[in-house]
Write a protein that holds these residues in place. Sequence first.
Motif, PDB file in Angstrom:
ATOM      1  N   LEU A 215       1.074  -1.263   0.126  1.00  0.00           N
ATOM      2  CA  LEU A 215      -0.219   0.429  -0.039  1.00  0.00           C
ATOM      3  C   LEU A 215       0.880   1.088  -0.172  1.00  0.00           C
ATOM      4  N   ILE A 216       1.795   1.426   0.959  1.00  0.00           N
ATOM      5  CA  ILE A 216       2.734   2.416   1.067  1.00  0.00           C
ATOM      6  C   ILE A 216       3.256   2.197  -0.682  1.00  0.00           C
ATOM      7  N   ALA A 217       3.727   1.057  -1.418  1.00  0.00           N
ATOM      8  CA  ALA A 217       4.392   1.824  -2.468  1.00  0.00           C
ATOM      9  C   ALA A 217       3.716   1.904  -3.586  1.00  0.00           C
ATOM     10  N   GLU A 218       2.589   1.111  -3.908  1.00  0.00           N
ATOM     11  CA  GLU A 218       1.439   2.209  -4.216  1.00  0.00           C
ATOM     12  C   GLU A 218       0.437   3.093  -4.285  1.00  0.00           C
ATOM     13  N   ASN A 219       0.224   3.992  -2.838  1.00  0.00           N
ATOM     14  CA  ASN A 219       0.547   5.408  -2.878  1.00  0.00           C
ATOM     15  C   ASN A 219       1.731   6.377  -2.554  1.00  0.00           C
ATOM     16  N   GLY A 220       2.930   6.065  -3.243  1.00  0.00           N
ATOM     17  CA  GLY A 220       4.412   6.849  -2.767  1.00  0.00           C
ATOM     18  C   GLY A 220       3.482   8.245  -3.610  1.00  0.00           C
ATOM     19  N   ALA A 221       5.330   8.486  -3.079  1.00  0.00           N
ATOM     20  CA  ALA A 221       5.737   9.954  -4.079  1.00  0.00           C
ATOM     21  C   ALA A 221       5.392   9.974  -5.714  1.00  0.00           C
ATOM     22  N   LYS A 222       4.750  10.349  -6.578  1.00  0.00           N
ATOM     23  CA  LYS A 222       4.942  10.384  -7.784  1.00  0.00           C
ATOM     24  C   LYS A 222       6.302  11.669  -8.454  1.00  0.00           C
ATOM     25  N   GLY A 223       7.207  11.104  -8.494  1.00  0.00           N
ATOM     26  CA  GLY A 223       7.904  12.122  -8.877  1.00  0.00           C
ATOM     27  C   GLY A 223       8.533  13.452  -7.963  1.00  0.00           C
ATOM     28  N   GLU A 224       8.250  14.535  -7.687  1.00  0.00           N
ATOM     29  CA  GLU A 224       8.107  15.966  -6.817  1.00  0.00           C
ATOM     30  C   GLU A 224       7.140  15.989  -6.008  1.00  0.00           C
ATOM     31  N   CYS A 225       6.319  15.620  -6.208  1.00  0.00           N
ATOM     32  CA  CYS A 225       4.659  15.239  -5.070  1.00  0.00           C
ATOM     33  C   CYS A 225       4.854  14.521  -4.165  1.00  0.00           C
ATOM     34  N   ALA A 226       4.793  14.742  -3.019  1.00  0.00           N
ATOM     35  CA  ALA A 226       4.746  14.178  -1.827  1.00  0.00           C
ATOM     36  C   ALA A 226       3.656  13.784  -1.448  1.00  0.00           C
ATOM     37  N   SER A 227       3.820  12.578  -0.773  1.00  0.00           N
ATOM     38  CA  SER A 227       2.087  11.690  -0.724  1.00  0.00           C
ATOM     39  C   SER A 227       1.639  11.613   1.027  1.00  0.00           C
ATOM     40  N   VAL A 228       1.020  11.480   1.674  1.00  0.00           N
ATOM     41  CA  VAL A 228       0.417  11.298   2.315  1.00  0.00           C
ATOM     42  C   VAL A 228      -0.281   9.526   2.709  1.00  0.00           C
ATOM     43  N   LEU A 229      -0.460   9.466   3.515  1.00  0.00           N
ATOM     44  CA  LEU A 229      -1.330   8.034   3.754  1.00  0.00           C
ATOM     45  C   LEU A 229      -0.907   7.441   5.380  1.00  0.00           C
ATOM     46  N   ARG A 230      -2.217   7.642   5.657  1.00  0.00           N
ATOM     47  CA  ARG A 230      -2.978   7.467   6.654  1.00  0.00           C
ATOM     48  C   ARG A 230      -3.447   6.072   6.859  1.00  0.00           C
ATOM     49  N   ILE A 231      -2.768   5.001   8.053  1.00  0.00           N
ATOM     50  CA  ILE A 231      -2.959   3.857   8.368  1.00  0.00           C
ATOM     51  C   ILE A 231      -3.955   3.730   9.715  1.00  0.00           C
ATOM     52  N   VAL A 232      -4.470   2.732  10.046  1.00  0.00           N
ATOM     53  CA  VAL A 232      -5.202   2.770  10.681  1.00  0.00           C
ATOM     54  C   VAL A 232      -4.888   0.368  11.064  1.00  0.00           C
TER      55      VAL A 232
END
Length: 384
Positions: A215-232
């Motif tokens: 899940l972290i790899a699928e929704n990771g940063a694309k290029g210079e755009c940072a990403s945010v993932l919340r996990i419960v």
Amino acid sequence: EGAAVAVEAARPSVAAGEAAVGGSGGGQRALSALPAGLKVCTRNGRLMVSSGNADLDDVIGGGIETGCIFLLEEDVNCSYYECFIRYFLAEGIYTGQHVAYVADSHAVPPQEFVTQRIPRQYAQGAEKAMEQQVRMEQQENDGKMKIAWRYEEKVAKGRRAQRKMFCSTYELSSNTTLDSEQRARAHAVAVDALEGDETCAASMYTALYRRIAALIAENGAKGECASVLRIVIRSLGSPLFCSFFDSTRDYERSLVRFLNTLRMRVARECERGNHVAVVVTAPVHLPTLSAGAWALVRGAAHYVCAVETFNGARQERVSPAFAEYSGMFHVRRLPVHHTLVPFSPETLDYVFTRKKRKLTIEVFHLPPEISRTGDQGSQEQKGV
């Protein structure tokens, strides 16, 4: 001079902060490059996400730092901890972040929970009222469209400000319906459906870690755009968390190893621009694990808080001063990263109230009647 040098050494550089958010310009450019729902902590320069509850953010120092694990000890007789899970997921959904909910399927399937148990945002009602007002103005003032345009511009500004808001207000009594774009950002993981050896706890936790890493790899940063993932991760360590449970030393070792590995993974991902925040709830009141194992679980988390409810407790154990409250909220541990002056809460023991629409956390104060009775009793003792 030595103290000043130490402070400068402990303070993270501006360049490092800009690199963390994907910016390369000045402070204003770095802040503008922040993804929605993130802010910079003024104490150490680290990025933070909101817990979804403004009172909880104030208690723990402004929010949850990315790359950290927040451990919430579940209450015994009720499920008030579930309110904090819903707050955390709702904040991610409404700010355009990806969320992942990990739980078993015995009570509520994870996919149903993450798509149908998200509380409604208060601002939605105000936005609909504003849109209705715009339509009425358009119908009544056909020749004065400028007035309607002003209202439409006001609605658009309100929507933009709503996206930039760090912590919104949610209504727990009603759930919202997610659109297709929001459903695409809501991920569910059923622990009992993971591919692993049901007779080996280590295999189950390995499969769970691989699913989270995917899940972290699928929704990771694309290029210079940072990403945010919340996990419960809900009810970690409970008998219903996975199909195989045995309170042996091997199971405890597998659980602690899983948490420590996850802790190192989310910290490493933040350096790559993948900002991950993990909330874990654990039923520490159950005798499923030994006291030493629960201590190791707490040691693997950066934040440790506990929910204690008054419902179901004996009446003689609950003081009349807590009659208007639902329970206690305890702060066990807060992280200290890159700062010589860490956040210090006003107290470590708060009270919370579960009202119809929201849950509030506040500092405990004696009711006027009880405080007045105590003053009279002390004056009578002094007179005697």
